[in-house]
Design a protein around this motif. Structure first.
Motif: not given
Lengths: 335, 320, 561
Positions: C16, C299-300, C349, C351-356
């Motif tokens: 991540g 983001p994904a 978490r 920022v790393n996991s959800v945000l672009p």
């Protein structure tokens, strides 16, 4: 007959008035005011209050209801909160797209549904019957938005056979006549446009046809079974008529009556289905509009749509009822 | 659609109204016998049975807490990293690092609950409206008849509006929550039950035993409550089975429209499916598990309901 | 098995990556590294560039709009007096400008030889005609429903219509023209200037257009927009593109190149903005080649697109997502409790996991690209144990708290509110706090949070132009129910900075204000993150802008396949 008609009309207007009251009450009771949808999030409370007052939300309820009724009669449903345009215009502009999609879906449903239903009836009780009926039932059990999305992922995204979105390739140069792109393409001789439009129609139409297909299969099956059991069919069989003659003249012709009625009336489920399919394909019809109105809480737009659909249906129903009354004397006697 | 609905409902009513006149055994026993040989009924019954079983025992057999973000730091949804099926998580992880398998099992109960409560709401309110209309029409004299006519016209208008739109209006009104979904979907079923109950009760009202009861002077209220109502329930049970399937699908549609259950903690298939739509290309499994759950369950209830309806339908019966 | 779990956790955690921090990332406007590939000139002339937008524009008249989709179209067609490059204010229609010491007289020296699409010539009089038109709006035109930005910047109109409820006096005093000069006088300075002159709402239209629409009426606040805002042909701007067609039923706006543009002419002849409201559908359309670019990529999707060879240039950050602590709810009025909650939340978490990509943990209530961003604010890094301890010390171990979040939106600063809510509440629960979720629909969300009903809630803001007051002033200018605290020190520090015309002094004052705010800790700034924009591999994308002010005249098709 005249008395029957008048009576139905009277009952209907009372019911419609009730409906309008319900809708109005619904609209009043909705959470949040339109002012919150219309302003950016850092608008001040003062700005919000100003807008509320300016929108007439502080008037007495009955004044508002009168205004509301007056507007409906004038087909003025107010302006959409998201586009700022009159809702009636928005709906009218998007109607052709949805009509075209619905017709295509209906074509698929009828073209497949009637033969399948007939087959199921003929093989009643066998695994063919079971397979056809449960297959068509399966169609009604797949959430339509999921079906649409899966069709798109498989046939447009992965296989690349068909386009993913829109009614035509963006920027296509076409002549607008009726707004039904395929039809327009054919009558103006722009066959490439018509073909382009057909390709864009296929996937959404298949998704949308799942429910009417199931209904038509079952209605066909049921009415064929009904008719097959009638004395005149047995007589025809006993007379030694060719099976194809019996099928065409006696069975299907009589079985078609309820099927034909259904087809006209299935449009309702198509409009509801369009709300869930069009957005997936960015089809740009009434369905997309309502989907957006729903997710953005554009209640005036939503209300306009419900009202139009309700009135549309009530009128169609009335016509159907009245035509039954004309055709079938028993209906008149009964009530 | 209305006429189709009405016709179907009328058929059902007709079917059960003849119950008392049946010469051999009770209608129900006959129907059950017939259904035992129907592949539709069998398949439906098996699916429904399994589903109910999972729904009942689910929370006790689920390996993990379906709401705990135990593996939250292993999932990066902005990079499409969703650790897939592995020994400790049979169905993999969802987008917040929760165990998908546990969510599916526990979700069955929530899903069933939505279906049952929605159907129940539709039934109660529909029974009330239909019952009032029928009672007014039968016993209320001239005015009663008018009341009945207006009520039933309103029901017809409501029947004309696509169910999803009715549900949508209600959901918009109440704001998103699981309760809203149940009420919204339930409300959408009211007109169906109202029409069914009223028709059914009227058919009963004109039957011989009620005429006899009136003749010997049983109070009208008691006739309605203790004779007509219980005997009108046959078609309702059939309809309820079918409505349950619709309710589960409509609930998913409402979630897709953003009007569903917004409580992210609870596991419910419709919400899970709608929520996973956005990962359809990156992690399709997140959508496919709940979708398959919904489709199979709805199919089970539909098959069972259709089979019941068919076995009750005298017009289809006589050709055997 | 437990061991296996740990390793899996570790390796995926590394995958991540760390959140970009202020030190190692140029958050304002990253340098472009893609060079300038060869153009496919034939394609540029023959093929339209199709861009998928999340929504339809609402109005072709910029003054009557307040939403990004409308501005996206308008900024290709119209120009503003000043422009924004990155977040800096740069020349637009005016080559240069002067202000008097009090900041109340703004003189713009306009470019020479600029013509509108209808052939009219730009001069000081044309500019003044625009300002006079706005200041003299009547009736429904004054409603914030239509002219939100104008009334926000200038306070009101020449004659405020009582029915529209605007009570503050206009600070606009007048406009005088002298050849290519236009001087705008204000009755008082605010730090909105000169940034406000870059607002798309204040775009300059041709004098003939103004005459043509003089009779268009908006009688009430809920009137539909006048017809001229919905069909192409009435309004003329100066921009690199001309409006060609707006097909409402196909949801597409077609622009063609303005060959007489004063700047560098547009590369692609035809640009089409086409609405696809569903974010997955936008991505699929790009992958299928139906469109050549789109905005607001999930983001994904952005990550998957990059892997498939698509271009996802990272915008600078210019927004802020925060968690508010409404102090009217006890024990949030206890500074120690607010501090404890702040330590409990793992913002990395999120920022790393959800945000672009390009998202970063926020340390204060303005994004780092603005003047007055302070490196010396109090920070509250994730420490679950410390949080528990502090809660215990404050006597709030069994804290139960209601936490509101919006259900039916994604905002540019908040791509998935529900996911973010979920992560935060999970963190709070781990610190021993019982969270009661309170989902609220978007239309209802702002008033509810405003009223102070929600002890905890998520909200954010995207800046309109480079001005810290546009962020800080929105929230902390005075005591408000949405925050529920009264700290004159904070209020005064913001007021002091806002009214200081001298730039160097102002920057220091803003820094002090930010430090005061973070000392008070009215809420926890969570992140600043850029909304993602994506383009096909064979396209040269425009310079991406933190204000989402992309200039599509820079776009062209390349020879890359």
């Amino acid at each position: 007959m005249l008395r029957y008609t008048v009576k139905r009309l009277l009952q209907l207007s009372v019911a419609l008035l009730g409906l309008s009251l319900l809708l109005f009450a619904w609209f009043k009771a909705l959470p949040g005011g339109p002012e919150n949808r219309l302003l950016p999030e850092n608008a001040t409370d003062r700005q919000r209050e100003a807008l509320r007052a300016a929108l007439g939300l502080d008037e007495p309820v009955w004044t508002q209801y009168g205004e509301f009724l007056g507007r409906i009669v004038r087909l003025d449903f107010g302006s959409s909160l998201s586009s700022g345009r009159p809702i009636a215009t928005e709906l009218a502009e998007r109607l052709p797209a949805t009509v075209e999609l619905s017709l295509a879906a209906m074509l698929i449903a009828v073209g497949l549904g009637i033969p399948l239903g007939y087959l199921a009836a003929k093989r009643r009780g066998t695994w063919i019957d079971f397979g056809t009926v449960s297959g068509s039932l399966l169609g009604t059990c797949i959430p339509i938005f999921f079906l649409a999305a899966m069709l798109k992922v498989v046939f447009a995204q992965e296989l690349g056979w068909l386009p993913t979105t829109f009614r035509l390739t963006a920027g296509a140069d076409f002549t607008e006549v009726t707004g039904l792109r395929v039809f327009d393409g054919i009558i103006t001789g722009e066959f490439d446009i018509a073909w382009d439009a057909v390709k864009h129609l296929i996937l959404p139409a298949i998704a949308l046809s799942s429910i009417p297909l199931a209904v038509i299969v079952r209605i066909t099956r049921a009415s064929v079974l009904d008719v097959v059991g009638e004395d005149y069919v047995r007589t025809a069989d006993a007379k030694g008529l060719k099976p194809s003659t019996v099928r065409g003249r006696h069975v299907m012709r009589n079985a078609m009556l309820p099927i034909a009625t259904i087809i006209g009336l299935l449009l309702g489920s198509l409009f509801a289905g369009a709300v869930l399919t069009e957005s997936v394909f960015a089809f740009g019809g009434i369905g997309s509009f309502v989907y957006q109105a729903t997710t953005e809480r554009d209640y005036p737009a939503l209300m306009g749509f419900i009202l139009v659909i309700a009135v549309f249906y009530v009128v169609i129903n009335l016509l159907v009822d009245l035509s039954y009354g004309l055709l079938d004397p028993r209906v008149r006697v009964r009530k | 659609m209305t006429t189709a609905k009405i016709e179907k409902l009328d058929r059902l009513i007709e079917a059960t109204a003849t119950a008392r006149d049946a010469k051999t055994g009770s209608l129900w026993r006959q129907s059950i016998r017939r259904m035992r040989h129907s592949p539709m009924a069998l398949t439906g019954a098996i699916i429904v049975g399994l589903f109910v079983l999972v729904a009942v025992v689910g929370p006790w057999v689920a390996p993990y807490d379906p709401t705990a973000q135990t593996w939250g730091r292993e999932v990066f949804l902005n990079q499409n990293i969703f650790p897939g099926p592995r020994p400790e998580n049979w169905f993999g992880l969802d987008h917040l690092g929760r165990d998908m398998f546990s969510r599916m099992i526990v979700g069955a109960r929530q899903t069933l609950l939505v279906g049952v409560v929605a159907t129940f709401i539709g039934f109660i309110a529909g029974a009330f409206i239909g019952g009032v209309a029928a009672a007014a029409g039968t016993f209320g004299g001239r005015w009663g008849e008018r009341v009945e006519a207006v009520i039933m016209r309103a029901v017809d208008v409501a029947l004309a509006i696509p169910m999803l739109l009715l549900a949508l209006s209600v959901a918009a009104l109440l704001g998103p929550s699981l309760r809203t979904v149940m009420i919204a979907v339930g409300v959408a079923q009211i007109p169906i039950f109202a029409r069914l109950l009223r028709g059914s009760m009227l058919a009963q009202a004109h039957s011989d035993y009620v005429l006899a009861a009136i003749a010997i002077g049983v109070p009208k209220g008691r006739i309605v409550v203790s004779h007509i109502l219980p005997n009108s329930l046959g078609p309702v049970i059939v309809q309820a089975t079918l409505v349950l399937a619709t309710a589960i699908i409509e609930a998913a549609a409402l979630s897709y429209l953003g009007l569903g259950n917004p409580d992210p903690g609870s596991a419910e298939w419709g919400t899970m499916l709608a929520d996973a739509q956005r990962f359809l290309s990156g992690a399709p499994q997140l959508a496919i598990y709940p979708a398959v759950g919904i489709i199979v369950t709805a199919l089970g209830f539909t098959l069972l309901g259709e089979a019941m309806r068919e076995s009750l339908d005298p017009r289809l019966r006589r050709q055997e | 098995m437990a061991l296996g779990l740990f390793t899996a956790c570790g390796s995926d955690g590394d995958a991540g990556g760390d959140a970009d921090t202020a030190e190692d990332f140029d958050f304002s406007c990253p340098e472009r590294t893609d060079g300038e590939p060869a153009a496919d000139t034939a394609a540029n002339e023959s093929q339209p560039f199709v861009f998928g937008t999340p929504g339809d524009p609402t109005s072709l008249d910029p003054i009557l709009a307040s939403d990004g989709e409308t501005f996206r179209v308008n900024r290709q067609v119209f120009d503003t007096l000043l422009d924004a490059d990155c977040t800096d204010t740069v020349p637009g229609l005016a080559e240069s400008y002067e202000q008097n010491e009090e900041g109340t007289e703004w003189t713009f020296h306009l470019r020479e030889g600029v013509t509108f699409h209808d052939g009219e010539v730009l001069d000081g009089a044309a500019v003044c005609k625009n300002f006079e038109r706005w200041a003299n709006f009547k009736g429904g035109y004054q409603s914030p429903n239509f002219t939100y930005y104008y009334s926000s910047v200038f306070g009101g109109f020449a004659e405020n219509d009582p029915a529209m409820g605007i009570e503050t006096e206009s600070i606009y005093k007048g406009c005088t023209a002298d050849g290519l000069d236009a001087t705008i006088s204000l009755s008082k300075y605010t730090s909105s200037f000169p940034g406000a002159f870059t607002l798309e709402s204040l775009s300059i239209i041709s004098p003939a257009s103004i005459d043509a629409v003089a009779d268009a009426a908006i009688p009430t606040a809920d009137s539909p927009l006048p017809e001229y805002t919905q069909t192409v042909g009435t309004l003329a701007g100066t921009g690199p593109y001309k409006l060609e067609n707006w097909d409402h039923s196909s949801q597409e706006v077609v622009l063609t190149r303005n060959d007489d543009y004063f700047g560098e002419p547009a590369k692609v002849k035809t640009v089409i903005f086409k609405t696809i409201s569903d974010e997955t559908a936008r991505r699929q359309a790009l992958e299928a080649g139906d469109i050549h670019g789109y905005d607001l990529a999930a983001p994904a999707d952005a990550q998957a697109l990059i892997e498939a060879g698509y271009q996802v240039p990272v915008r600078g950050v210019f927004n802020l997502l925060y968690l508010a602590y409404t102090q009217s709810h006890s024990p949030l009025d206890d500074h120690a409790v607010r501090e404890a909650l702040s330590y409990a939340i793992d913002r990395e978490r999120i920022v790393n996991s959800v945000l672009p990509a390009g998202g970063m943990v926020a340390t204060q209530f303005i994004p780092p690209s603005l003047e007055g961003y302070s490196e010396d604010v109090a920070t509250y890094d994730y420490d679950a144990e410390k949080a528990k301890q502090m809660l215990a010390d404050a006597g709030a171990e069994d804290l139960t708290i209601t936490f509101c979040y919006p259900t039916d939106v994604t905002r540019p600063y908040m791509p998935a509110p529900k996911d973010i809510f979920d992560m935060i509440s999970s963190d709070l629960q781990n610190a021993g706090v019982t969270v009661e979720a309170k989902p609220i629909t978007w239309v209802d969300y702002i008033p509810t949070t405003r009223s102070g009903e929600c002890p905890l809630y998520l909200l954010g803001w995207t800046g309109d132009f480079a001005d810290p007051y546009n962020f800080l002033g929105t929230w902390f200018a005075t005591e408000s129910t949405e925050w529920g605290f009264n700290n004159p020190e904070v209020f005064d520090s913001i007021a002091a900075a806002n009214t200081e015309p001298d730039e160097a002094k102002r920057v220091e004052l803003w820094k002090a204000a930010n430090e005061a705010v973070m000392e008070e800790l009215p809420g926890l700034p969570i992140s600043s993150s850029p909304p993602s924009i994506a383009f096909a591999p064979n396209v040269y994308p425009p310079d991406v802008s933190p204000l989402t002010r992309e200039d599509f005249s820079q776009v062209y098709f390349t020879t890359a396949s």
